[in-house]
Design a protein around this motif. Sequence first.
Motif, PDB file in Angstrom:
ATOM      1  N   TYR A   1     -42.807 -84.966 -41.452  1.00 45.69           N
ATOM      2  CA  TYR A   1     -41.728 -84.448 -39.995  1.00 45.69           C
ATOM      3  C   TYR A   1     -41.287 -85.758 -39.317  1.00 45.69           C
ATOM      4  N   GLU A   2     -40.255 -85.657 -38.553  1.00 45.26           N
ATOM      5  CA  GLU A   2     -39.226 -87.276 -37.782  1.00 45.26           C
ATOM      6  C   GLU A   2     -39.612 -86.680 -37.291  1.00 45.26           C
ATOM      7  N   HIS A   3     -39.745 -87.887 -36.091  1.00 41.27           N
ATOM      8  CA  HIS A   3     -39.995 -87.437 -34.532  1.00 41.27           C
ATOM      9  C   HIS A   3     -40.251 -88.520 -33.378  1.00 41.27           C
ATOM     10  N   GLY A   4     -39.798 -88.485 -31.855  1.00 42.98           N
ATOM     11  CA  GLY A   4     -39.693 -89.388 -31.392  1.00 42.98           C
ATOM     12  C   GLY A   4     -40.259 -90.905 -31.519  1.00 42.98           C
ATOM     13  N   ILE A   5     -39.957 -91.873 -30.635  1.00 41.26           N
ATOM     14  CA  ILE A   5     -40.437 -92.874 -30.482  1.00 41.26           C
ATOM     15  C   ILE A   5     -42.548 -92.899 -29.754  1.00 41.26           C
TER      16      ILE A   5
ATOM     17  N   ASP B   1     -48.599 -84.933 -31.484  1.00 37.38           N
ATOM     18  CA  ASP B   1     -48.327 -83.892 -31.382  1.00 37.38           C
ATOM     19  C   ASP B   1     -48.271 -82.945 -32.700  1.00 37.38           C
ATOM     20  N   LEU B   2     -47.730 -83.283 -33.343  1.00 36.77           N
ATOM     21  CA  LEU B   2     -47.594 -83.244 -34.588  1.00 36.77           C
ATOM     22  C   LEU B   2     -48.297 -83.030 -35.412  1.00 36.77           C
ATOM     23  N   MET B   3     -49.426 -84.431 -35.443  1.00 31.64           N
ATOM     24  CA  MET B   3     -50.802 -84.014 -36.066  1.00 31.64           C
ATOM     25  C   MET B   3     -51.607 -82.811 -36.010  1.00 31.64           C
ATOM     26  N   LEU B   4     -51.750 -82.645 -34.875  1.00 32.29           N
ATOM     27  CA  LEU B   4     -52.299 -81.410 -34.262  1.00 32.29           C
ATOM     28  C   LEU B   4     -51.622 -80.137 -34.624  1.00 32.29           C
ATOM     29  N   GLU B   5     -50.824 -80.436 -34.931  1.00 30.89           N
ATOM     30  CA  GLU B   5     -49.228 -78.799 -34.741  1.00 30.89           C
ATOM     31  C   GLU B   5     -49.608 -78.233 -36.004  1.00 30.89           C
ATOM     32  N   HIS B   6     -49.486 -79.932 -36.992  1.00 30.59           N
ATOM     33  CA  HIS B   6     -49.358 -79.426 -38.712  1.00 30.59           C
ATOM     34  C   HIS B   6     -50.434 -79.516 -39.399  1.00 30.59           C
TER      35      HIS B   6
ATOM     36  N   MET C   1     -46.864 -85.979 -43.471  1.00 31.60           N
ATOM     37  CA  MET C   1     -46.259 -87.223 -43.479  1.00 31.60           C
ATOM     38  C   MET C   1     -45.404 -87.199 -41.955  1.00 31.60           C
ATOM     39  N   THR C   2     -45.483 -88.764 -41.109  1.00 33.43           N
ATOM     40  CA  THR C   2     -44.807 -88.095 -40.505  1.00 33.43           C
ATOM     41  C   THR C   2     -44.234 -89.471 -40.100  1.00 33.43           C
ATOM     42  N   ARG C   3     -42.477 -89.978 -39.820  1.00 34.82           N
ATOM     43  CA  ARG C   3     -42.124 -90.947 -39.198  1.00 34.82           C
ATOM     44  C   ARG C   3     -41.685 -90.887 -37.577  1.00 34.82           C
ATOM     45  N   ALA C   4     -41.076 -91.634 -37.145  1.00 34.69           N
ATOM     46  CA  ALA C   4     -40.296 -91.914 -35.756  1.00 34.69           C
ATOM     47  C   ALA C   4     -39.260 -92.151 -36.186  1.00 34.69           C
ATOM     48  N   PHE C   5     -37.823 -91.419 -35.877  1.00 28.60           N
ATOM     49  CA  PHE C   5     -36.581 -91.217 -36.376  1.00 28.60           C
ATOM     50  C   PHE C   5     -36.347 -93.370 -36.546  1.00 28.60           C
ATOM     51  N   ASN C   6     -36.902 -94.340 -36.360  1.00 26.97           N
ATOM     52  CA  ASN C   6     -36.243 -95.130 -36.132  1.00 26.97           C
ATOM     53  C   ASN C   6     -36.757 -96.158 -36.977  1.00 26.97           C
ATOM     54  N   THR C   7     -37.550 -95.903 -38.013  1.00 23.42           N
ATOM     55  CA  THR C   7     -38.466 -96.557 -39.091  1.00 23.42           C
ATOM     56  C   THR C   7     -37.634 -96.447 -40.487  1.00 23.42           C
ATOM     57  N   THR C   8     -38.383 -96.566 -41.303  1.00 18.87           N
ATOM     58  CA  THR C   8     -37.485 -96.653 -42.906  1.00 18.87           C
ATOM     59  C   THR C   8     -37.642 -95.221 -43.626  1.00 18.87           C
TER      60      THR C   8
END
Length: 71
Positions: free
Chosen positions: A23-27, A34-39, A1-8
């Motif tokens: 995985y936490e990421h920028g907005i 990038d995260l989807m392809l990397e992981h 799973m991924t989420r932006a740092f500003n989400t729930t």
Amino acid sequence: MTRAFNTTKMLDRIAAKHNQPLYEHGIGFKYVCDLMLEHDILIGGEESGGIGINAICRNAMACSTACCLPM
């Protein structure tokens, strides 16, 4: 799973409950892709409601544009 740092933070709980990494990421969708392809993440969402699927992530903007073209 991924989420932006500003989400729930609820996504942290959901990931933990299902023993999945989060995985936490920028907005912005570029960070999701990038995260989807990397992981090898199957589906990624971003804060404005957009969703990407790993197999077409590299062409997300092209797919979005194609869907808006008149038939």
